[in-house]
Design a protein around this motif. Structure first.
Motif, short mmCIF file in Angstrom:
data_model
loop_
_atom_site.label_atom_id
_atom_site.label_comp_id
_atom_site.label_asym_id
_atom_site.label_seq_id
_atom_site.Cartn_x
_atom_site.Cartn_y
_atom_site.Cartn_z
N ALA A 567 0.83 -1.21 0.00
CA ALA A 567 0.00 0.00 0.00
C ALA A 567 0.87 1.26 0.00
O ALA A 567 0.50 2.28 -0.60
CB ALA A 567 -0.93 -0.01 1.21
N PHE A 568 2.03 1.21 0.67
CA PHE A 568 2.92 2.36 0.68
C PHE A 568 3.57 2.56 -0.69
O PHE A 568 3.77 3.70 -1.13
CB PHE A 568 3.99 2.19 1.77
N VAL A 569 3.89 1.46 -1.36
CA VAL A 569 4.43 1.56 -2.72
C VAL A 569 3.39 2.19 -3.64
O VAL A 569 3.70 3.09 -4.44
CB VAL A 569 4.83 0.16 -3.23
N HIS A 570 2.16 1.76 -3.51
CA HIS A 570 1.07 2.31 -4.33
C HIS A 570 0.88 3.80 -4.03
O HIS A 570 0.68 4.61 -4.97
CB HIS A 570 -0.22 1.54 -4.04
N LEU A 571 0.98 4.19 -2.75
CA LEU A 571 0.80 5.59 -2.39
C LEU A 571 1.94 6.45 -2.94
O LEU A 571 1.71 7.58 -3.41
CB LEU A 571 0.72 5.71 -0.85
N SER A 572 3.16 5.93 -2.91
CA SER A 572 4.30 6.67 -3.48
C SER A 572 4.13 6.84 -4.98
O SER A 572 4.43 7.92 -5.54
CB SER A 572 5.61 5.93 -3.17
N ASN A 573 3.65 5.81 -5.66
CA ASN A 573 3.38 5.91 -7.10
C ASN A 573 2.30 6.94 -7.39
O ASN A 573 2.37 7.67 -8.39
CB ASN A 573 2.98 4.55 -7.66
N GLU A 574 1.32 6.99 -6.51
CA GLU A 574 0.24 7.97 -6.69
C GLU A 574 0.77 9.40 -6.57
O GLU A 574 0.36 10.30 -7.32
CB GLU A 574 -0.85 7.70 -5.65
N ILE A 575 1.71 9.60 -5.65
CA ILE A 575 2.34 10.92 -5.50
C ILE A 575 3.10 11.28 -6.78
O ILE A 575 2.97 12.40 -7.31
CB ILE A 575 3.30 10.93 -4.28
N ASP A 576 3.89 10.32 -7.28
CA ASP A 576 4.67 10.57 -8.51
C ASP A 576 3.75 10.88 -9.69
O ASP A 576 3.99 11.85 -10.45
CB ASP A 576 5.53 9.35 -8.83
N ASN A 577 2.72 10.09 -9.85
CA ASN A 577 1.80 10.30 -10.98
C ASN A 577 1.10 11.65 -10.89
O ASN A 577 0.91 12.33 -11.92
CB ASN A 577 0.75 9.18 -11.02
N PHE A 578 0.71 12.04 -9.66
CA PHE A 578 0.00 13.31 -9.51
C PHE A 578 0.89 14.47 -9.96
O PHE A 578 0.45 15.34 -10.74
CB PHE A 578 -0.43 13.50 -8.06
N TYR A 579 2.14 14.50 -9.48
CA TYR A 579 3.00 15.63 -9.80
C TYR A 579 3.50 15.58 -11.25
O TYR A 579 3.74 16.62 -11.87
CB TYR A 579 4.16 15.71 -8.81
N GLU A 580 3.70 14.39 -11.79
CA GLU A 580 4.07 14.29 -13.21
C GLU A 580 2.95 14.83 -14.10
O GLU A 580 3.20 15.57 -15.07
CB GLU A 580 4.36 12.82 -13.56
N ASP A 581 1.71 14.48 -13.77
CA ASP A 581 0.57 15.00 -14.54
C ASP A 581 0.47 16.52 -14.39
O ASP A 581 0.14 17.24 -15.35
CB ASP A 581 -0.73 14.35 -14.08
N LEU A 582 0.74 16.99 -13.16
CA LEU A 582 0.68 18.44 -12.89
C LEU A 582 1.70 19.19 -13.73
O LEU A 582 1.40 20.25 -14.33
CB LEU A 582 0.92 18.67 -11.39
N ILE A 583 2.91 18.63 -13.81
CA ILE A 583 3.96 19.28 -14.60
C ILE A 583 3.61 19.28 -16.09
O ILE A 583 3.79 20.27 -16.80
CB ILE A 583 5.32 18.58 -14.35
N LYS A 584 3.08 18.15 -16.57
CA LYS A 584 2.68 18.06 -17.99
C LYS A 584 1.59 19.06 -18.32
O LYS A 584 1.62 19.75 -19.36
CB LYS A 584 2.19 16.65 -18.30
N ASP A 585 0.59 19.16 -17.44
CA ASP A 585 -0.53 20.08 -17.68
C ASP A 585 -0.04 21.52 -17.73
O ASP A 585 -0.52 22.32 -18.57
CB ASP A 585 -1.59 19.92 -16.59
N ASN A 586 0.89 21.89 -16.86
CA ASN A 586 1.37 23.26 -16.83
C ASN A 586 2.27 23.56 -18.02
O ASN A 586 2.30 24.70 -18.51
CB ASN A 586 2.13 23.52 -15.52
N ARG A 587 2.98 22.56 -18.51
CA ARG A 587 3.79 22.76 -19.72
C ARG A 587 2.90 22.95 -20.94
O ARG A 587 3.20 23.72 -21.84
CB ARG A 587 4.73 21.57 -19.92
N GLY A 588 1.78 22.15 -20.93
CA GLY A 588 0.86 22.25 -22.07
C GLY A 588 0.18 23.59 -22.11
O GLY A 588 -0.10 24.11 -23.19
#
Length: 588
Positions: A567-588
């Motif tokens: 569950a902690f691995v899944h939560l860490s992945n969720e953090i990474d995915n959230f900020y990666e999407d955030l960076i992509k959206d702001n670049r777009g």
């Protein structure tokens, strides 16, 4: 038999004549009621005795007789799961025989002398035995095996021994002949003077943590097995609650809980609750590995002073059997008040706030009896001392707190503002400390796959920076701070609410294994580093501080089971995915 006579009665203190043949610290019986007392000073023919029972009705010229021994406790089977008063009188047995009120002059009864205990021997006739050696075992409770010890000062060859079977604590089990042909009788029980520390073969450095399942302790301010700890705090800050949590969840083999001068209702709660608590390690009653010593504020003040020594002597005895013992003293302030009252009645010169000048040495003498050791039984054992301190008004500058701070290695300062905000345990991270962190670094490295100490130090730095920034925020508001500092404030809040705050009433959060504590801290650190990376990409702080994501991190203590590492691995992945999407959206 030596005899003296009562001259003046001043509360628990009795002045007597005819004392020239007595010794200081000798135990005596006073008057027709045979009240139990202890000689505390002798000046020529005049002596002073502190009496451990109510002295009302004691008259002039009543006799005082010597017992020929110092104040001692009887050590043997029957101690575990029992409830004693400050001088080891069993309260349950007294209630069964005499009702709800303890009569005066019942004597120094202690362990049940009639109960039969099944003995299994580990020695045989003709064996050479030494002091402190284990010669047999008794199943005292479902959780504790009592290891019978050869008394200190006895070594030699076993000349006679009984067959294996059931015996009471006063029956002779072995006869040991020493090198001088003197024969010593060895029983299950032995006596030891409470003010004399029991010797050990070799003292050892503290290298193992006392696991409590409390995150603020195990990770931020760890207590070592064989260590010393003070828990100071004002009224209502949670001293007793903190000690109860440690008593229930720590991984010590035996718990000794001393209610030293606390209010009767608090001690009653302990006596009612502990037998109903389930031991998380054995799934049996917690009382199966607990000894309670009940000495409330309305009992004779002299017995309050003795209760501390009674408890620590019991702890040393079980340490000598090879057990790890955790002793809770609640509270040492009441013990110090007993010293102050006795000192005042002796007309001694007072020191700060009326306490005796020897208060520091008495506090030091108590905490020095903690430690890890190789015992004469050939086993390793430890005594961990955890003392609550009750400074009036929460003033940590008063003498008892200040002197305790000098002699303990863990200081868990309870804060009234945290307690009133319902933040429990209310341990103030800015003023608390543990000096065992460096000693336990190897333990953490072996127990965990990672650098917990380095991560803990990084989080402590965040909390210290937050404290400084809060002073600015109070003046000008958070909005004027740069984004990196606003992110730090947000992470500090996650640390405080999501990690340091713990819910004793939640079945998952009440006890947290060390592995989960480390995973939680790693996840919070991962959130911080991911947030800083997003900041470097010019992402607005209002987007980085996503309420849903931060809420998930705070609530992981409730939502993730203690053994669910995936569950902690899944939560860490969720953090990474959230900020990666955030960076992509702001670049777009």
């Amino acid at each position: 038999m030596k005899t003296a006579y009562v001259k003046i009665v001043d509360g628990p203190v009795v002045k007597a004549t005819g004392m020239k043949d007595f010794q200081v610290r000798e135990m005596v019986v006073v008057g027709e009621k045979k009240l139990i007392g202890e000689v505390i000073s002798i000046d020529g023919d005049l002596g002073t005795i502190q009496v451990y029972e109510e002295t009302e009705g004691l008259k002039r010229d009543e006799e005082i007789q010597s017992t020929g021994a110092p104040l001692s406790v009887k050590l043997g089977p029957g101690m575990v799961s029992n409830i004693f008063d400050g001088i080891q009188r069993p309260l349950k047995s007294i209630q069964d025989k005499h009702g709800n009120f303890m009569p005066e002059g019942i004597g120094l009864i202690s362990l049940d002398q009639e109960k039969l205990w099944p003995v299994t021997f580990t020695v045989k006739k003709g064996d050479f035995v030494q002091e402190g050696q284990i010669f047999g075992t008794v199943p005292e409770t479902d959780s504790m095996t009592h290891r019978l010890l050869i008394p200190m000062g006895v070594s030699g060859t076993i000349e006679e021994m009984v067959e294996e079977g059931s015996y009471n604590i006063e029956e002779v089990l072995l006869r040991v002949k020493d090198e001088n042909d003197k024969v010593h009788e060895v029983k299950m029980a032995q006596e030891w003077p409470v003010r004399v520390p029991r010797p050990v073969k070799h003292r050892k450095a503290t290298r193992e943590i006392l696991l409590t399942g409390q995150r603020v302790l195990d990770t931020f301010f760890p207590i070592a097995k064989g260590g010393t700890c003070a828990v100071p705090g004002g009224f209502g800050t949670g001293k007793t609650m903190t000690q109860h949590q440690i008593a229930k969840y720590c991984d010590a083999d035996l718990i000794i809980y001393i209610g030293c001068g606390e209010r009767g209702n608090e001690m009653t709660e302990v006596l009612e609750d502990f037998p109903n608590l389930v031991d998380p390690y054995t799934k049996q009653s917690l009382m199966n590995r607990t000894i309670l010593i009940a000495n409330t504020s309305n009992m004779p003040v002299a017995a309050r002073e003795a209760s501390i020594y009674t408890g620590v002597t019991m702890a040393e005895y079980f340490r000598d059997q090879g057990y790890d013992v955790a002793l809770m003293a609640d509270s040492t302030s009441r013990w110090a008040e007993a010293l102050r009252e006795i000192s005042g009645r002796l007309e001694e010169m007072p020191a700060e706030e009326g306490y005796p000048a020897y208060l520091p040495s008495r506090v030091a003498g108590f905490y020095e009896r903690a430690g890890s050791a190789e015992t004469f039984s050939g086993k390793d054992g430890s005594v961990t001392l955890i003392g609550a301190v009750s400074p009036a008004g929460g003033d940590f500058s008063e003498p008892v707190t200040e002197n305790t701070k000098r002699f303990v290695n863990v200081f868990l300062a309870l804060d009234k503002n945290l307690a009133y905000a319902r933040h429990y345990p209310a341990i103030q991270w800015m003023t608390s400390y543990s000096q065992y962190i460096a000693d336990l670094k190897n333990y953490y490295e072996l127990a965990l796959d990672g650098d917990l100490v380095g991560l803990r130090n990084k989080c402590m730095d965040i909390l210290h920076q937050e404290a400084k920034l809060n002073e600015i925020v109070l003046l000008v508001g958070e909005e004027v701070l740069p984004d990196d500092q606003r992110l730090l404030l947000a992470i500090a809040r996650v640390l405080k609410v999501g990690f340091l705050q713990q819910n004793a009433f939640n079945k998952i959060d009440t006890f947290v294994p060390l592995e989960k504590q480390y995973n939680m801290l790693k996840t919070i650190d991962h959130l911080y580093e991911a947030g800083k990376k997003a900041l470097s990409q010019k992402i607005p702080i209002r987007q980085i501080k996503n309420e849903d994501l931060f809420g998930k991190i705070i609530n992981m203590k409730y939502n993730i089971e203690n053994d669910d590492e995936e569950a902690f691995v899944h939560l860490s992945n969720e953090i990474d995915n959230f900020y990666e999407d955030l960076i992509k959206d702001n670049r777009g």
